[in-house]
Design a protein around this motif. Structure first.
Motif, PDB file in Angstrom:
ATOM      1  N   ILE A 291       0.949  -1.136  -0.177  1.00 10.34           N
ATOM      2  CA  ILE A 291      -0.096  -0.095  -0.004  1.00 10.34           C
ATOM      3  C   ILE A 291       0.858   1.211   0.213  1.00 10.34           C
ATOM      4  O   ILE A 291       0.502   2.279  -0.712  1.00 10.34           O
ATOM      5  N   ALA A 292       2.010   1.297   0.854  1.00 13.09           N
ATOM      6  CA  ALA A 292       2.796   2.442   0.822  1.00 13.09           C
ATOM      7  C   ALA A 292       3.570   2.655  -0.504  1.00 13.09           C
ATOM      8  O   ALA A 292       3.566   3.794  -0.974  1.00 13.09           O
ATOM      9  N   MET A 293       4.042   1.607  -1.070  1.00 15.71           N
ATOM     10  CA  MET A 293       4.464   1.578  -2.414  1.00 15.71           C
ATOM     11  C   MET A 293       3.574   2.337  -3.374  1.00 15.71           C
ATOM     12  O   MET A 293       4.057   3.002  -4.419  1.00 15.71           O
ATOM     13  N   LEU A 294       2.420   1.710  -3.385  1.00 16.79           N
ATOM     14  CA  LEU A 294       1.458   2.312  -4.195  1.00 16.79           C
ATOM     15  C   LEU A 294       1.226   3.676  -4.097  1.00 16.79           C
ATOM     16  O   LEU A 294       1.085   4.624  -5.232  1.00 16.79           O
ATOM     17  N   ARG A 295       1.274   4.263  -2.793  1.00 14.72           N
ATOM     18  CA  ARG A 295       0.744   5.606  -2.702  1.00 14.72           C
ATOM     19  C   ARG A 295       1.846   6.472  -2.841  1.00 14.72           C
ATOM     20  O   ARG A 295       1.882   7.869  -3.207  1.00 14.72           O
ATOM     21  N   GLU A 296       3.031   5.944  -2.690  1.00 14.48           N
ATOM     22  CA  GLU A 296       4.352   6.734  -2.872  1.00 14.48           C
ATOM     23  C   GLU A 296       4.515   7.035  -4.229  1.00 14.48           C
ATOM     24  O   GLU A 296       5.216   8.101  -4.669  1.00 14.48           O
ATOM     25  N   ASN A 297       4.175   6.005  -5.103  1.00 13.51           N
ATOM     26  CA  ASN A 297       4.648   6.073  -6.409  1.00 13.51           C
ATOM     27  C   ASN A 297       3.476   6.684  -7.583  1.00 13.51           C
ATOM     28  O   ASN A 297       3.793   7.315  -8.593  1.00 13.51           O
ATOM     29  N   ILE A 298       2.092   6.654  -6.959  1.00 13.83           N
ATOM     30  CA  ILE A 298       1.067   7.087  -7.644  1.00 13.83           C
ATOM     31  C   ILE A 298       0.280   7.833  -6.749  1.00 13.83           C
ATOM     32  O   ILE A 298      -0.841   7.530  -6.287  1.00 13.83           O
ATOM     33  N   PRO A 299       0.520   9.153  -6.575  1.00 11.13           N
ATOM     34  CA  PRO A 299      -0.138  10.282  -5.834  1.00 11.13           C
ATOM     35  C   PRO A 299      -1.505  10.087  -6.240  1.00 11.13           C
ATOM     36  O   PRO A 299      -1.895   9.899  -7.446  1.00 11.13           O
ATOM     37  N   GLY A 300      -2.505  10.196  -5.281  1.00  7.48           N
ATOM     38  CA  GLY A 300      -3.963  10.165  -5.725  1.00  7.48           C
ATOM     39  C   GLY A 300      -4.691   8.843  -5.640  1.00  7.48           C
ATOM     40  O   GLY A 300      -5.792   9.049  -6.094  1.00  7.48           O
ATOM     41  N   ILE A 301      -3.765   7.896  -6.045  1.00 10.55           N
ATOM     42  CA  ILE A 301      -4.250   6.618  -6.220  1.00 10.55           C
ATOM     43  C   ILE A 301      -5.719   6.237  -5.350  1.00 10.55           C
ATOM     44  O   ILE A 301      -5.459   6.381  -4.107  1.00 10.55           O
ATOM     45  N   ALA A 302      -6.792   5.660  -5.929  1.00  6.84           N
ATOM     46  CA  ALA A 302      -7.804   5.090  -5.181  1.00  6.84           C
ATOM     47  C   ALA A 302      -7.619   3.721  -4.914  1.00  6.84           C
ATOM     48  O   ALA A 302      -7.151   3.091  -5.847  1.00  6.84           O
ATOM     49  N   ILE A 303      -7.775   3.141  -3.814  1.00  6.29           N
ATOM     50  CA  ILE A 303      -7.457   1.762  -3.295  1.00  6.29           C
ATOM     51  C   ILE A 303      -8.598   1.259  -2.787  1.00  6.29           C
ATOM     52  O   ILE A 303      -9.293   1.805  -2.088  1.00  6.29           O
ATOM     53  N   THR A 304      -9.236  -0.045  -3.481  1.00  7.82           N
ATOM     54  CA  THR A 304     -10.327  -0.650  -2.885  1.00  7.82           C
ATOM     55  C   THR A 304     -10.142  -2.146  -2.683  1.00  7.82           C
ATOM     56  O   THR A 304      -9.097  -2.275  -2.998  1.00  7.82           O
ATOM     57  N   ALA A 305     -10.867  -2.707  -1.927  1.00 11.83           N
ATOM     58  CA  ALA A 305     -10.607  -3.884  -1.256  1.00 11.83           C
ATOM     59  C   ALA A 305     -11.711  -4.803  -1.054  1.00 11.83           C
ATOM     60  O   ALA A 305     -12.895  -4.357  -0.864  1.00 11.83           O
ATOM     61  N   ASP A 306     -11.562  -6.026  -0.738  1.00 16.45           N
ATOM     62  CA  ASP A 306     -12.646  -6.940  -0.269  1.00 16.45           C
ATOM     63  C   ASP A 306     -12.272  -7.331   1.201  1.00 16.45           C
ATOM     64  O   ASP A 306     -11.221  -7.463   1.426  1.00 16.45           O
ATOM     65  N   MET A 307     -13.169  -7.624   1.919  1.00 16.53           N
ATOM     66  CA  MET A 307     -12.950  -8.118   3.329  1.00 16.53           C
ATOM     67  C   MET A 307     -14.111  -9.012   3.647  1.00 16.53           C
ATOM     68  O   MET A 307     -15.050  -8.926   3.233  1.00 16.53           O
ATOM     69  N   ILE A 308     -13.763  -9.925   4.357  1.00 14.76           N
ATOM     70  CA  ILE A 308     -14.296 -11.154   5.023  1.00 14.76           C
ATOM     71  C   ILE A 308     -14.512 -11.154   6.381  1.00 14.76           C
ATOM     72  O   ILE A 308     -13.260 -11.093   7.183  1.00 14.76           O
ATOM     73  N   VAL A 309     -15.785 -11.103   6.864  1.00 16.75           N
ATOM     74  CA  VAL A 309     -15.667 -11.152   8.432  1.00 16.75           C
ATOM     75  C   VAL A 309     -16.093 -12.623   9.050  1.00 16.75           C
ATOM     76  O   VAL A 309     -17.001 -13.172   8.008  1.00 16.75           O
ATOM     77  N   GLY A 310     -15.926 -12.999   9.970  1.00 13.81           N
ATOM     78  CA  GLY A 310     -16.612 -14.143  10.521  1.00 13.81           C
ATOM     79  C   GLY A 310     -15.839 -15.441  10.035  1.00 13.81           C
ATOM     80  O   GLY A 310     -16.616 -16.514  10.201  1.00 13.81           O
ATOM     81  N   PHE A 311     -14.636 -15.369   9.515  1.00 14.38           N
ATOM     82  CA  PHE A 311     -13.868 -16.492   8.998  1.00 14.38           C
ATOM     83  C   PHE A 311     -13.873 -17.590  10.027  1.00 14.38           C
ATOM     84  O   PHE A 311     -13.734 -17.159  11.233  1.00 14.38           O
ATOM     85  N   PRO A 312     -13.785 -18.797   9.915  1.00 11.03           N
ATOM     86  CA  PRO A 312     -13.565 -19.848  11.095  1.00 11.03           C
ATOM     87  C   PRO A 312     -12.471 -19.401  12.137  1.00 11.03           C
ATOM     88  O   PRO A 312     -11.457 -19.262  11.484  1.00 11.03           O
ATOM     89  N   GLY A 313     -12.821 -19.307  13.353  1.00  7.26           N
ATOM     90  CA  GLY A 313     -11.630 -19.164  14.260  1.00  7.26           C
ATOM     91  C   GLY A 313     -11.429 -17.610  14.528  1.00  7.26           C
ATOM     92  O   GLY A 313     -10.455 -17.369  15.126  1.00  7.26           O
ATOM     93  N   GLU A 314     -12.017 -16.716  13.845  1.00  8.05           N
ATOM     94  CA  GLU A 314     -12.112 -15.373  13.891  1.00  8.05           C
ATOM     95  C   GLU A 314     -12.357 -14.932  15.423  1.00  8.05           C
ATOM     96  O   GLU A 314     -13.510 -14.855  15.834  1.00  8.05           O
ATOM     97  N   THR A 315     -11.410 -14.466  16.037  1.00 13.82           N
ATOM     98  CA  THR A 315     -11.700 -13.961  17.459  1.00 13.82           C
ATOM     99  C   THR A 315     -11.773 -12.575  17.503  1.00 13.82           C
ATOM    100  O   THR A 315     -11.817 -11.936  16.488  1.00 13.82           O
ATOM    101  N   GLU A 316     -12.249 -11.991  18.650  1.00 15.38           N
ATOM    102  CA  GLU A 316     -12.401 -10.552  18.662  1.00 15.38           C
ATOM    103  C   GLU A 316     -11.378  -9.968  18.459  1.00 15.38           C
ATOM    104  O   GLU A 316     -11.416  -8.738  17.977  1.00 15.38           O
ATOM    105  N   GLU A 317     -10.179 -10.356  19.029  1.00 20.89           N
ATOM    106  CA  GLU A 317      -8.861  -9.698  18.654  1.00 20.89           C
ATOM    107  C   GLU A 317      -8.767  -9.679  17.241  1.00 20.89           C
ATOM    108  O   GLU A 317      -8.204  -8.739  16.755  1.00 20.89           O
ATOM    109  N   ASP A 318      -8.849 -10.795  16.560  1.00 22.61           N
ATOM    110  CA  ASP A 318      -8.682 -10.898  15.128  1.00 22.61           C
ATOM    111  C   ASP A 318      -9.579  -9.877  14.285  1.00 22.61           C
ATOM    112  O   ASP A 318      -9.138  -9.111  13.512  1.00 22.61           O
TER     113      ASP A 318
END
Length: 462
Positions: A291-318
């Motif tokens: 992420i740092a490499m992208l933002r350092e080299n491409i000013p203003g880049i928009a970054i989007t992502a996928d996120m999964i919650v509740g994967f087996p074994g995911e604790t409150e700390e995770d």
């Protein structure tokens, strides 16, 4: 066989790859003399192109199958087909489950669609074509432009995935990674540009791995070849895998004027323990470095992502680590989902499955945090200028719409003479929840009045 009066209807679920596969199937049907219709009720052939990436998407397929049964009862001559990832996953079990279904076409079987339909019309048999191929014929098949607007087109550069993340069904429904020859891709994009396409989106389950199976042109090198295509203004791509994102690709994105300042780079979890269980192939720290490499080299880049919650074994700390990652990275937007067990995947057999109520609560928390961050980005855009490619016009209003290079939707009060395909400079006046609103300050028109006519250019300033 007279097919001139026959009509087809395709319903598509899932990702851009599925949308593009539907375009290819439509091209095959139209080459057979069929015409598109807007409803399944008026069709002679109905194809449901399916997605199985999540359980909810799969349930939609079985609901659609119920509707097809009623249509088949009214019109016994109707040919019904299930294609795509659920077709690949369930194979001939779908035929046993739904006796009103004529054919099942897997992700590698699109090139056989003509033969499948001819068999159905001749009542020879009901069939399932779900074998994987070492060289997928449909991968090499260009499709007509049927995307968001006449100025945009999808281009498949590879198919399949060889990563076997423990939650993901894609390797089982799309097969291993297969890259198209670079020359074939360049020729398709050149042809699209000659037809007036100004923006292409390169598709693959993991575009960063492009060429590794062939051992010749890398993804960064492919971008450099496509940047040379005359008339092409913008290149987008999806989806990128973090483990395969390297400095060469970032450098190409930074240097090439046609490559848009946007990347979709799924994180999935902020916890190293969960990332390891998911078999993602990177740690949180390694992801943050990219992420740092992208933002350092491409000013203003928009970054989007996928996120999964509740994967087996995911604790409150995770889960708290996922929230802290969201707060630290500050994505422009995310697509977040509750984990759902998928057939054939390793994680479905993991212990410590998370209760649905816990998953729902975690997802709501993720949504609330990301909505706040996205809102801040949109408010910060107010008063800035952005280049927008006009994609169309809102029905029953004077508004045009398009996207910035960062893939943000902008609604614009359209002056007289504005055309689809115009590149406009827009002053952003208001940041809304899901889009931006702006006013045009400069227009450069680049489009064709009709096939074969010279390009027309117009400039407009306020």
């Amino acid at each position: 066989m007279h097919t001139q009066t026959k009509a087809y209807y395709i319903e598509t679920y899932g990702c851009q790859m599925n949308e593009h596969d539907s375009e290819k199937m439509a091209a095959i049907l139209e080459s057979m003399g069929l015409v598109e219709t807007s409803t399944a009720e008026t069709a002679d052939v109905v194809i449901i192109n399916t997605c199985s990436i999540r359980e909810k998407a799969e349930h939609k397929v079985y609901s659609a199958l119920g509707s097809l049964r009623a249509l088949k009862a009214k019109n016994p001559g109707l040919v019904t087909v299930v294609a795509g990832c659920v077709a690949q996953q369930e194979k001939d079990r779908l035929l046993r489950r739904a006796d009103h279904l004529d054919a099942v076409v897997g992700t590698h079987g699109i090139g056989e669609l003509r033969d499948i339909l001819e068999r159905a019309w001749e009542k020879r048999d009901r069939c399932a074509r779900t074998e994987f191929s070492r060289d997928v014929s449909s991968l090499h098949m260009p499709a007509p432009r049927r995307g968001r607007s006449p100025m945009n087109s999808y281009v498949t550069i590879m198919q399949g995935c060889s990563n076997f993340c423990t939650y993901c069904v894609v390797p089982y429904t799309r097969g291993p990674e297969q890259s198209r020859p670079a020359g074939e891709i360049v020729a398709e994009v050149q042809d699209l540009a000659r037809q007036g396409v100004r923006e292409v989106t390169l598709l693959g389950q993991n575009v960063n791995a492009y060429g590794k199976d062939r051992g010749d042109v890398s993804f960064a090198e492919l971008l450099r070849l496509l940047d040379l295509v005359e008339g092409l203004k913008r290149i987008r791509f999806t989806t990128s895998h973090p483990k395969d994102l390297d400095a060469a690709l970032v450098q190409a994105m930074a240097e090439l004027g046609s490559v848009c300042e946007h990347i979709h780079l799924p994180l999935q979890s902020g916890s190293d323990k969960v990332l390891h269980a998911m078999h993602r192939g990177y740690t949180r720290a390694e992801y943050l470095e990219k992420i740092a490499m992208l933002r350092e080299n491409i000013p203003g880049i928009a970054i989007t992502a996928d996120m999964i919650v509740g994967f087996p074994g995911e604790t409150e700390e995770d889960f708290s680590l996922t929230l802290s990652a969201l707060a630290e990275i500050r994505y422009d937007q995310i697509f977040s989902f509750k984990y759902s067990a998928r057939p054939s995947t390793a994680a479905r057999l993991f212990g410590d499955q998370i209760p649905e109520a816990v998953k729902a609560a975690r997802l709501a928390e993720v949504h609330a945090l990301q909505e706040s961050i996205t809102d801040q980005y949109h408010k910060a855009a107010e008063g800035t200028a952005a280049e927008v490619l006009i994609e169309g016009f809102r029905e029953r209003s004077s508004q045009a719409f398009g996207r910035t290079r960062q893939n943000k939707i902008v609604n614009i009060e359209a002056p007289d003479g504005l055309n689809v395909g115009d590149l406009v400079t827009v002053r952003i006046e208001q940041g809304l929840k899901h889009s931006l609103r702006g006013k045009i300050s400069f227009v450069v028109t680049v489009h064709r009045e009709e096939e074969g006519s010279p390009q027309r250019r117009r400039e407009h300033r306020e």
